[in-house]
Design a protein around this motif. Structure first.
Motif, mmCIF file in Angstrom:
data_model
loop_
_atom_site.group_PDB
_atom_site.id
_atom_site.type_symbol
_atom_site.label_atom_id
_atom_site.label_comp_id
_atom_site.label_asym_id
_atom_site.label_seq_id
_atom_site.Cartn_x
_atom_site.Cartn_y
_atom_site.Cartn_z
ATOM 1 N N ARG A 218 0.749 -1.451 -0.013
ATOM 2 C CA ARG A 218 -0.014 -0.030 0.030
ATOM 3 C C ARG A 218 0.767 1.336 0.046
ATOM 4 N NH1 ARG A 218 -5.751 -1.516 1.721
ATOM 5 N NH2 ARG A 218 -5.469 -3.723 1.745
ATOM 6 N N CYS A 219 2.339 1.139 -0.171
ATOM 7 C CA CYS A 219 3.028 2.093 -0.048
ATOM 8 C C CYS A 219 2.697 3.106 -1.464
ATOM 9 C CB CYS A 219 4.556 1.847 -0.307
ATOM 10 S SG CYS A 219 5.596 3.258 -0.101
ATOM 11 N N TRP A 220 2.393 2.352 -2.580
ATOM 12 C CA TRP A 220 2.080 3.229 -3.854
ATOM 13 C C TRP A 220 0.840 4.177 -3.653
ATOM 14 C CZ3 TRP A 220 -2.341 2.796 -6.529
ATOM 15 C CH2 TRP A 220 -3.145 1.802 -6.495
ATOM 16 N N LEU A 221 -0.395 3.614 -2.801
ATOM 17 C CA LEU A 221 -1.473 4.154 -2.664
ATOM 18 C C LEU A 221 -1.375 5.263 -1.742
ATOM 19 C CD1 LEU A 221 -4.579 4.124 -3.135
ATOM 20 C CD2 LEU A 221 -4.826 2.585 -1.261
ATOM 21 N N PHE A 222 -0.347 5.318 -0.896
ATOM 22 C CA PHE A 222 -0.105 6.390 0.122
ATOM 23 C C PHE A 222 0.479 7.488 -0.587
ATOM 24 C CE2 PHE A 222 3.008 8.177 3.207
ATOM 25 C CZ PHE A 222 2.202 8.715 3.990
ATOM 26 N N ARG A 232 -2.855 15.580 4.612
ATOM 27 C CA ARG A 232 -1.700 15.312 5.547
ATOM 28 C C ARG A 232 -1.536 13.673 5.719
ATOM 29 N NH1 ARG A 232 -5.088 19.450 7.467
ATOM 30 N NH2 ARG A 232 -4.056 21.307 7.627
ATOM 31 N N HIS A 233 -0.520 13.466 6.272
ATOM 32 C CA HIS A 233 -0.165 11.978 6.622
ATOM 33 C C HIS A 233 -1.293 11.117 7.381
ATOM 34 C CE1 HIS A 233 3.441 8.996 8.020
ATOM 35 N NE2 HIS A 233 2.498 8.513 7.835
ATOM 36 N N ARG A 234 -1.653 11.901 8.409
ATOM 37 C CA ARG A 234 -2.368 11.268 9.430
ATOM 38 C C ARG A 234 -3.868 10.999 8.688
ATOM 39 N NH1 ARG A 234 -2.747 10.004 14.723
ATOM 40 N NH2 ARG A 234 -4.611 9.981 15.963
ATOM 41 N N GLU A 235 -4.217 12.081 7.993
ATOM 42 C CA GLU A 235 -5.566 12.185 7.489
ATOM 43 C C GLU A 235 -5.613 10.951 6.437
ATOM 44 O OE1 GLU A 235 -6.205 16.979 7.527
ATOM 45 O OE2 GLU A 235 -5.823 16.109 5.683
ATOM 46 N N THR A 304 -0.959 3.784 11.695
ATOM 47 C CA THR A 304 -0.717 5.310 11.910
ATOM 48 C C THR A 304 0.559 5.913 11.810
ATOM 49 O OG1 THR A 304 0.488 4.499 14.121
ATOM 50 C CG2 THR A 304 -1.921 4.886 14.173
ATOM 51 N N ASN A 305 1.371 5.239 10.756
ATOM 52 C CA ASN A 305 2.644 5.738 10.476
ATOM 53 C C ASN A 305 2.991 5.035 9.173
ATOM 54 O OD1 ASN A 305 5.478 6.435 10.129
ATOM 55 N ND2 ASN A 305 4.914 7.565 12.089
ATOM 56 N N MET A 306 3.466 5.579 8.123
ATOM 57 C CA MET A 306 3.789 5.026 6.765
ATOM 58 C C MET A 306 5.254 5.623 6.717
ATOM 59 S SD MET A 306 1.863 2.730 5.367
ATOM 60 C CE MET A 306 2.170 2.933 3.501
ATOM 61 N N ALA A 307 5.948 6.263 7.510
ATOM 62 C CA ALA A 307 7.101 6.906 7.285
ATOM 63 C C ALA A 307 8.301 6.082 6.970
ATOM 64 C CB ALA A 307 7.673 7.426 8.638
ATOM 65 N N LYS A 323 15.308 14.882 3.838
ATOM 66 C CA LYS A 323 14.727 16.224 3.183
ATOM 67 C C LYS A 323 13.275 15.815 2.632
ATOM 68 C CE LYS A 323 18.963 18.649 2.070
ATOM 69 N NZ LYS A 323 19.831 19.258 1.081
ATOM 70 N N VAL A 324 13.095 14.486 2.160
ATOM 71 C CA VAL A 324 11.957 14.265 1.421
ATOM 72 C C VAL A 324 11.129 13.482 2.499
ATOM 73 C CG1 VAL A 324 10.661 13.018 -0.461
ATOM 74 C CG2 VAL A 324 12.974 14.242 -0.931
ATOM 75 N N THR A 325 10.132 14.157 3.109
ATOM 76 C CA THR A 325 9.330 13.255 4.111
ATOM 77 C C THR A 325 7.975 12.985 3.471
ATOM 78 O OG1 THR A 325 8.664 15.157 5.300
ATOM 79 C CG2 THR A 325 10.560 14.222 5.863
ATOM 80 N N PRO A 326 7.022 12.318 4.313
ATOM 81 C CA PRO A 326 5.477 12.243 3.745
ATOM 82 C C PRO A 326 4.995 13.747 3.546
ATOM 83 C CG PRO A 326 5.993 10.437 5.399
ATOM 84 C CD PRO A 326 7.128 11.238 5.088
#
Length: 413
Positions: A218-222, A232-235, A304-307, A323-326
């Motif tokens: 599901r990384c691609w969907l994120f 936002r990440h959490r949303e 709760t986290n996909m970091a 430098k590149v974060t969600p």
């Protein structure tokens, strides 16, 4: 009830040799080198150690005054307990409250649990220790900030730690641990604004390719959500299939940062969500889009986290994971809207920002976009300039500007 002394009697005190001391009921009498007797108290009151010097015999201090001081401390503690929440016998100390706070966050999938845990365990708890939870003042906050900055902590770092303290105190008030008026005004110091990074088209494509190649299915969907919806990440991780209006391309976000909103999404994201939903087990087609992989990780049922998987995708895309974060995906999507000339209220509707001032930060990033827009004003100037109006004064004219006659034809023009 008067205290009875078996050891700390008047004859025993008079008989003390130099350097000797007697202690009883928290009162200590000590014979000093000059022959004087010094009285001090050392007691526990409501879980707090109180160690004070009362005074010397030469100053008129006696054992009775030490007794009265102890009773004063205990009376004040009893008065303080009148305001205690129901069921408590002692005031909460900061260290205990911090542990309870973190446990409650863990039990309810609280936001930013990891950094808050680090702030409390590494810095806030060691500094405040047994400080009463309802006893914080502005002075305490300034003391903490000075201690941390003196130790070399950056302003932004201290601000994050104090934000954790502020959230703890506000939570404590909502849980009836303390009264609202016990919360001091925690003001954040101005920070040097760091440049906001946004990805270009090639980098965005590389990131999506890296996400598709990740072992997390599901990384691609994120990434599709981040780049295509500016959420936002959490949303993103809290989206449910039964909250998606596929026909009108809207997602209901009931717990957004600025309040409930309907999030517009692109056709391509709608198509991707339809395909993903079709692959779900039948009993999960109205559930979480990002269901938890392990019930121990999240009691809420969703991730709760996909970091971590996101960082792997960033590395595959040959980008810098520091430098590149969600959140970079959200900046990229909003920046793309700015470049496309979308008006700010519409961008605000898509991004879910509470104020237009927050959206303006993204406009400030795009100086080339602003420069291109201002060039549209150049067309106004050529027709506005006339030679007659800008003829210089004749060389033999008197000092001062020459008055140039304006013909009726020029006036009409």
């Amino acid at each position: 009830m008067a205290l009875k002394f078996a050891k700390l009697t008047r004859p025993a005190i008079r008989g003390l040799a130099i350097g000797q001391e007697l202690a009883e009921h928290g009162i200590i009498a000590e014979r000093q080198a000059n022959g004087d007797v010094r009285y001090r108290v050392n007691i526990m009151v409501d879980g707090q150690r109180i160690h004070r010097v009362v005074g010397r015999e030469s100053e008129g201090v006696t054992r009775e005054q030490a007794e009265r001081l102890i009773e004063k401390f205990r009376t004040e503690a009893r008065e303080g307990r009148l305001n205690l929440p129901k069921g408590r016998k002692l005031h909460r100390r900061f260290s205990d409250a911090a542990d309870e706070y973190l446990q409650r966050l863990a039990d309810t999938d609280g936001k930013n649990l990891k950094p808050k845990t680090q702030h409390l365990k590494n810095h806030l708890k060691p500094f405040f220790k047994a400080h009463r939870l309802d006893g914080f003042t502005d002075f305490n906050i300034r003391q903490y900030r000075k201690a941390r900055t003196t130790a070399g902590a950056a302003v932004a770092t201290v601000n994050r730690e104090l934000a954790t303290l502020r959230h703890l105190l506000k939570s404590a008030a909502s849980w009836k641990w303390i009264k609202k008026d016990a919360i001091p005004d925690i003001v954040m110091e101005p920070e040097v604004q760091q440049p906001m990074i946004a990805l270009n088209e090639a980098q965005s494509a590389a990131l999506m390719k890296g996400a598709i190649g990740d072992q997390d299915g599901r990384c691609w969907l994120f990434v599709a959500f981040g780049l295509g919806a500016a959420m936002r990440h959490r949303e993103i991780l809290r989206v449910r299939y039964d909250q998606i209006d596929f026909d009108n391309r809207r997602i209901l976000i009931p717990e957004a940062k600025a309040g409930q909103r309907e999030q517009p999404i692109t056709r391509s994201l709608v198509d991707a969500l339809k395909r993903q939903r079709a692959m779900e087990d039948e009993d999960k087609r109205d559930g979480w889009v990002f269901p938890t992989l392990n019930e121990k990780q999240s009691r809420a049922g969703h991730r709760t986290n996909m970091a971590r998987p996101f960082a792997r995708a960033v590395v595959r895309a040959k980008l810098d994971p520091d430098k590149v974060t969600p959140h970079t995906m959200r900046r990229t999507a909003i920046t793309k809207l700015v470049r496309a000339g979308v008006d700010l209220p519409t961008i605000q509707k898509i991004s879910g920002h509470k104020t237009l001032a927050m959206v303006l930060r993204y406009v400030h990033m795009q100086f080339d976009h602003v420069d291109a827009s201002i060039s549209a004003l150049d067309a106004v100037l050529p027709g506005a300039i006339t030679q007659g109006l800008h003829t210089p004064a004749a060389p033999d004219a008197p000092e001062g500007a020459a008055v140039v006659a304006i013909s009726s034809a020029k006036s009409a023009a």
